[in-house]
Design a protein around this motif. Structure first.
Motif, PDB file in Angstrom:
ATOM      1  N   ASP A 110      37.865   6.551  35.919  1.00 47.23           N
ATOM      2  CA  ASP A 110      37.253   6.146  37.179  1.00 47.23           C
ATOM      3  C   ASP A 110      38.339   5.613  38.114  1.00 47.23           C
ATOM      4  O   ASP A 110      39.292   4.964  37.670  1.00 47.23           O
ATOM      5  CB  ASP A 110      36.205   5.063  36.939  1.00 47.23           C
ATOM      6  N   GLN A 111      38.198   5.896  39.411  1.00 48.61           N
ATOM      7  CA  GLN A 111      39.263   5.490  40.328  1.00 48.61           C
ATOM      8  C   GLN A 111      39.389   3.973  40.447  1.00 48.61           C
ATOM      9  O   GLN A 111      40.494   3.451  40.612  1.00 48.61           O
ATOM     10  CB  GLN A 111      39.054   6.089  41.727  1.00 48.61           C
ATOM     11  N   HIS A 112      38.290   3.279  40.340  1.00 45.87           N
ATOM     12  CA  HIS A 112      38.316   1.815  40.442  1.00 45.87           C
ATOM     13  C   HIS A 112      37.751   1.212  39.161  1.00 45.87           C
ATOM     14  O   HIS A 112      36.564   1.358  38.863  1.00 45.87           O
ATOM     15  CB  HIS A 112      37.530   1.329  41.657  1.00 45.87           C
ATOM     16  N   ASP A 162      42.992  -0.176  41.179  1.00 42.27           N
ATOM     17  CA  ASP A 162      42.901   1.167  41.749  1.00 42.27           C
ATOM     18  C   ASP A 162      43.749   2.066  40.856  1.00 42.27           C
ATOM     19  O   ASP A 162      44.976   2.014  40.898  1.00 42.27           O
ATOM     20  CB  ASP A 162      43.420   1.179  43.185  1.00 42.27           C
ATOM     21  N   VAL A 218      40.267  12.274  37.290  1.00 42.46           N
ATOM     22  CA  VAL A 218      39.888  11.073  38.030  1.00 42.46           C
ATOM     23  C   VAL A 218      38.499  11.279  38.615  1.00 42.46           C
ATOM     24  O   VAL A 218      38.239  12.274  39.303  1.00 42.46           O
ATOM     25  CB  VAL A 218      40.898  10.766  39.147  1.00 42.46           C
ATOM     26  N   THR A 266      35.740   9.819  41.188  1.00 41.92           N
ATOM     27  CA  THR A 266      35.789   8.957  42.356  1.00 41.92           C
ATOM     28  C   THR A 266      34.599   9.192  43.274  1.00 41.92           C
ATOM     29  O   THR A 266      34.044  10.295  43.315  1.00 41.92           O
ATOM     30  CB  THR A 266      37.099   9.200  43.147  1.00 41.92           C
ATOM     31  N   ASN A 298      35.189   8.463  46.391  1.00 42.16           N
ATOM     32  CA  ASN A 298      35.974   8.555  47.615  1.00 42.16           C
ATOM     33  C   ASN A 298      36.376  10.014  47.846  1.00 42.16           C
ATOM     34  O   ASN A 298      37.049  10.616  47.014  1.00 42.16           O
ATOM     35  CB  ASN A 298      37.217   7.666  47.489  1.00 42.16           C
ATOM     36  N   ASP A 321      43.872  10.332  49.036  1.00 43.00           N
ATOM     37  CA  ASP A 321      43.811   9.844  47.659  1.00 43.00           C
ATOM     38  C   ASP A 321      43.952  10.990  46.670  1.00 43.00           C
ATOM     39  O   ASP A 321      44.611  10.866  45.637  1.00 43.00           O
ATOM     40  CB  ASP A 321      42.498   9.107  47.418  1.00 43.00           C
ATOM     41  N   PHE A 354      40.294  16.083  40.162  1.00 38.82           N
ATOM     42  CA  PHE A 354      39.496  15.042  40.788  1.00 38.82           C
ATOM     43  C   PHE A 354      38.048  15.472  40.776  1.00 38.82           C
ATOM     44  O   PHE A 354      37.728  16.614  41.136  1.00 38.82           O
ATOM     45  CB  PHE A 354      39.954  14.790  42.229  1.00 38.82           C
TER      46      PHE A 354
END
Length: 236
Positions: free
Chosen positions: A61-63, A68, A86, A88, A90, A95, A107
């Motif tokens: 997970d990105q966060h 971060d 990743v 996300t 976002n 990114d 992603f």
């Protein structure tokens, strides 16, 4: 039973996700499709599991809490060559570009279905070659004398601090070892020494083993310590 008929072990996915409800749901889907799932809810736990589990792929997970993870991808990539996906919410192109440059393989933008997630993981696993083993014979280490023998027969005499450091790293079996744990292993709990002394011992150990800081054998893990993931050493 022939080797071809032997059942294959499930591929292991390290899922790094701080949302426990989402982690449970995602893990259920991945297990349904035959993956062995290991969950880390924090960045520090992810680094520990990376050494313990040796996953085939990482779902990141990105966060994760305050971290971060895109900014930490280079660190993660220095520790493993397996696919990193990743996840996300976002959709920022910046990114994604940074993430790919720092070492991500893919992603995945939320929301994503379980089937698509499985398909993405499988696709990246097909593209990823199996990790290469270092073509080195086994080193021999004699704990009592602190002598290390290289595969070519060279005898390497370690200081007592270097020997205890090497033993601590070998015994960690690839797990990242925190600096304070290394200080205790080398000097004992009663010693009041700065953390910098660990770097000095590692420097001497690398020099005697003919290692470079960037060759991945003894790895520096920022804000954690060191890990040993290199050539095999047999203790006597």
């Amino acid at each position: 039973m022939s080797d071809d008929a032997m059942p294959q072990e499930p591929q292991k996915v390290l899922m790094v996700e701080d949302d426990l409800e989402l982690a449970d749901a995602t893990g259920l889907v991945l297990r349904r499709f035959g993956f062995e799932v290991h969950h880390a809810g924090t960045w520090a736990h992810a680094l520990v599991l990376l050494g313990e589990v040796r996953p085939d792929a990482i779902l990141l997970d990105q966060h994760v809490g305050p971290v971060d993870t895109v900014a930490r991808l280079a660190e993660l990539r220095s520790l493993t060559s397996v696919p990193i996906l990743v996840v996300t919410a976002n959709e920022s192109e910046t990114d994604r570009v940074l993430g790919l440059e720092f070492g991500a393989d893919d992603f995945v933008v939320k929301p994503v279905s379980g089937r698509e997630l499985v398909a993405r993981i499988r696709a990246n696993l097909r593209k990823s070659p199996p990790p290469e083993l270092r073509p080195r014979e086994q080193w021999q280490y004699e704990a009592q004398s602190g002598r290390l023998q290289a595969p070519d027969g060279r005898q390497i005499l370690l200081t007592s601090a270097e020997a205890r450091m090497l033993e601590a790293l070998i015994n960690s079996q690839g797990r990242p070892v925190p600096r304070d744990e290394l200080v205790n292993a080398v000097y004992g709990r009663d010693w009041a020494v700065g953390e910098r002394v660990v770097d000095n011992v590692i420097f001497g150990l690398r020099r005697k083993l003919g290692l470079r800081p960037d060759d991945g054998v003894i790895r520096s893990i920022r804000n954690v310590g060191y890990s040993f993931t290199g050539f095999p050493i047999a203790q006597r």
